[in-house]
Design a protein around this motif. Sequence first.
Motif, PDB file in Angstrom:
ATOM      1  N   GLY A 169     -16.627   1.506  -5.453  1.00 34.02           N
ATOM      2  CA  GLY A 169     -17.318   1.557  -4.166  1.00 34.02           C
ATOM      3  C   GLY A 169     -16.580   0.729  -3.122  1.00 34.02           C
ATOM      4  O   GLY A 169     -17.167   0.225  -2.167  1.00 34.02           O
ATOM      5  N   ALA A 170     -15.262   0.560  -3.322  1.00 38.41           N
ATOM      6  CA  ALA A 170     -14.460  -0.278  -2.412  1.00 38.41           C
ATOM      7  C   ALA A 170     -14.418   0.345  -1.032  1.00 38.41           C
ATOM      8  O   ALA A 170     -14.577   1.565  -0.890  1.00 38.41           O
ATOM      9  N   ASP A 171     -14.184  -0.498  -0.013  1.00 39.71           N
ATOM     10  CA  ASP A 171     -14.023   0.117   1.291  1.00 39.71           C
ATOM     11  C   ASP A 171     -12.553   0.449   1.517  1.00 39.71           C
ATOM     12  O   ASP A 171     -11.650  -0.054   0.848  1.00 39.71           O
ATOM     13  N   PHE A 172     -12.340   1.360   2.448  1.00 40.77           N
ATOM     14  CA  PHE A 172     -11.036   1.943   2.697  1.00 40.77           C
ATOM     15  C   PHE A 172      -9.987   0.875   3.032  1.00 40.77           C
ATOM     16  O   PHE A 172      -8.904   0.835   2.432  1.00 40.77           O
ATOM     17  N   ASP A 173     -10.330  -0.051   3.954  1.00 40.29           N
ATOM     18  CA  ASP A 173      -9.336  -1.015   4.430  1.00 40.29           C
ATOM     19  C   ASP A 173      -8.894  -1.972   3.332  1.00 40.29           C
ATOM     20  O   ASP A 173      -7.714  -2.288   3.206  1.00 40.29           O
ATOM     21  N   GLY A 174      -9.870  -2.426   2.518  1.00 40.82           N
ATOM     22  CA  GLY A 174      -9.548  -3.357   1.438  1.00 40.82           C
ATOM     23  C   GLY A 174      -8.613  -2.708   0.427  1.00 40.82           C
ATOM     24  O   GLY A 174      -7.630  -3.316  -0.030  1.00 40.82           O
ATOM     25  N   ALA A 175      -8.904  -1.462   0.075  1.00 45.74           N
ATOM     26  CA  ALA A 175      -8.079  -0.754  -0.913  1.00 45.74           C
ATOM     27  C   ALA A 175      -6.678  -0.508  -0.358  1.00 45.74           C
ATOM     28  O   ALA A 175      -5.682  -0.628  -1.083  1.00 45.74           O
ATOM     29  N   LEU A 176      -6.589  -0.212   0.941  1.00 42.74           N
ATOM     30  CA  LEU A 176      -5.263   0.007   1.558  1.00 42.74           C
ATOM     31  C   LEU A 176      -4.444  -1.287   1.544  1.00 42.74           C
ATOM     32  O   LEU A 176      -3.260  -1.273   1.184  1.00 42.74           O
ATOM     33  N   SER A 177      -5.079  -2.410   1.883  1.00 39.99           N
ATOM     34  CA  SER A 177      -4.353  -3.694   1.881  1.00 39.99           C
ATOM     35  C   SER A 177      -3.806  -4.001   0.499  1.00 39.99           C
ATOM     36  O   SER A 177      -2.679  -4.475   0.349  1.00 39.99           O
ATOM     37  N   GLU A 178      -4.602  -3.721  -0.516  1.00 43.11           N
ATOM     38  CA  GLU A 178      -4.183  -3.997  -1.886  1.00 43.11           C
ATOM     39  C   GLU A 178      -2.980  -3.108  -2.250  1.00 43.11           C
ATOM     40  O   GLU A 178      -2.015  -3.573  -2.860  1.00 43.11           O
ATOM     41  N   ALA A 179      -3.033  -1.849  -1.844  1.00 42.75           N
ATOM     42  CA  ALA A 179      -1.913  -0.923  -2.125  1.00 42.75           C
ATOM     43  C   ALA A 179      -0.647  -1.410  -1.415  1.00 42.75           C
ATOM     44  O   ALA A 179       0.455  -1.347  -1.979  1.00 42.75           O
ATOM     45  N   GLN A 180      -0.828  -1.947  -0.209  1.00 44.85           N
ATOM     46  CA  GLN A 180       0.343  -2.456   0.536  1.00 44.85           C
ATOM     47  C   GLN A 180       0.904  -3.688  -0.167  1.00 44.85           C
ATOM     48  O   GLN A 180       2.108  -3.829  -0.317  1.00 44.85           O
ATOM     49  N   ARG A 181       0.007  -4.560  -0.627  1.00 41.23           N
ATOM     50  CA  ARG A 181       0.441  -5.770  -1.316  1.00 41.23           C
ATOM     51  C   ARG A 181       1.223  -5.426  -2.582  1.00 41.23           C
ATOM     52  O   ARG A 181       2.191  -6.084  -2.943  1.00 41.23           O
ATOM     53  N   LEU A 182       0.821  -4.358  -3.247  1.00 48.05           N
ATOM     54  CA  LEU A 182       1.480  -3.965  -4.493  1.00 48.05           C
ATOM     55  C   LEU A 182       2.782  -3.183  -4.248  1.00 48.05           C
ATOM     56  O   LEU A 182       3.442  -2.762  -5.193  1.00 48.05           O
ATOM     57  N   GLY A 183       3.130  -2.987  -2.983  1.00 46.80           N
ATOM     58  CA  GLY A 183       4.411  -2.341  -2.664  1.00 46.80           C
ATOM     59  C   GLY A 183       4.390  -0.827  -2.792  1.00 46.80           C
ATOM     60  O   GLY A 183       5.423  -0.188  -2.913  1.00 46.80           O
ATOM     61  N   TYR A 184       3.182  -0.206  -2.751  1.00 44.94           N
ATOM     62  CA  TYR A 184       3.094   1.252  -2.871  1.00 44.94           C
ATOM     63  C   TYR A 184       3.202   1.936  -1.511  1.00 44.94           C
ATOM     64  O   TYR A 184       3.700   3.048  -1.410  1.00 44.94           O
ATOM     65  N   ALA A 185       2.663   1.267  -0.506  1.00 42.60           N
ATOM     66  CA  ALA A 185       2.457   1.947   0.775  1.00 42.60           C
ATOM     67  C   ALA A 185       3.746   2.060   1.585  1.00 42.60           C
ATOM     68  O   ALA A 185       4.686   1.294   1.392  1.00 42.60           O
ATOM     69  N   GLU A 186       3.777   3.040   2.463  1.00 37.17           N
ATOM     70  CA  GLU A 186       4.869   3.171   3.428  1.00 37.17           C
ATOM     71  C   GLU A 186       4.746   2.035   4.439  1.00 37.17           C
ATOM     72  O   GLU A 186       3.676   1.437   4.594  1.00 37.17           O
TER      73      GLU A 186
END
Length: 397
Positions: A169-186
């Motif tokens: 039930g995570a919110d969109f922004d939190g999940a995106l930040s985590e993906a960025q931290r893990l080096g997945y995001a563009e």
Amino acid sequence: MIKAAILGYGVVGSGVYEIIHKNEKSISRKTGGKTITVKHILDLRDFPDHEQPELFTKNYEDILHDPEVSIVVEVMGGLKPAYEYSKAALLAGKNVITSNKELVAEHGTELMAIAKEHDVNYLFEASVGGGIPIIRPLNQCLAANEIEEIYGILNGTTNYILTKMVAEGADFDGALSEAQRLGYAERNPEADVEGYDACRKIAILASLASGKYVNWRNVPTEGITKITRSDVAFAEKYHAVIKLVGAAKIVDGEVYCRVSPMVIPAGHQLSEVNDVFNAILVKGDSIGDVMFYGRGAGKLPTASAVVADVIDAAKHIHINKFITWKEAKEDFMIDPETVTSRYFVRANSEGVMDSFPNAESLGNENGEWFFVTEEMTEAEFKKVFADRGAFIRVLEA
Ligand code: HSE
């Protein structure tokens, strides 16, 4: 001894360096005894603490004019200066390996043609699906097939976000930040969440599968930013999950291609693909369904595909592997409005469902009504629906 240069020492570039060093012996075994070493690394930043600081240069000419360098690894991303650098390297008779889907989707036709003219290779396994083998399988292992359909979860960041939204039930922004931290995001998160990254990837796959250049500009693309928690919850009631899917169909030489969120019923092979994992389901006329699954983003998974291409190039010095597609003169894109689907609808009034007598109701919440229509063309659906809410296409099993 094969000497390589790396353009861009970011997440993927540093992974390429690490794997080439770490696995030097086993790589040499796979090239028939040729050792691969990194001779230069191009980056505008300084890396004074690097174990080999002498490799770094800020001047591309050091690489371009070094006759010892036969393989250039372009992992800078973006079009500028990656396009000029790649083209110059190929024209100079060097092999170019890339993970840059934007560049392949935009200039791949030209770069592959230059590679062919100069008996070198332009290889891009890492551009789609990160570490998952898909480019080489389409070109080699499945080469006997007419490819009929491709459905891919092609973006790790959005899959990670959607998985967190469903499971936690995570919110969109939190999940995106985590993906960025893990080096997945563009670098620009819009490229992930608006579907642009997946668009380039499905355009590359559709081009390879059809043999005709599918211009990413002609691929209708929709991201995941409009998906609500209610969509996720009512999809669950329908025993389904929502994923961002790149789809391509090839019918009599004509191509349908689209990127959009899709409702995927439980039991479908793609419904269980979670977190940063990517998967690509390919239907060939002889093999039937074949699925490729693995890590679609991240340092070492992506670098693993890049280094595999480096090894392939080292095994094919002065032999072009003939990977290509053609610019077609005729219009071969299928009108997406003619394609049929069922539609998962979030309607903004109770009456909308009356327009779809065979719809399956899923219930309502906070003034929104959810249902799934029968199968119909997109043109028919849109005419009846008349923008009274939002909809997501259903992926059939
Ligand atoms: N941003 C991309 C993804 C990286 O999340 O899948 C790999 O192409």
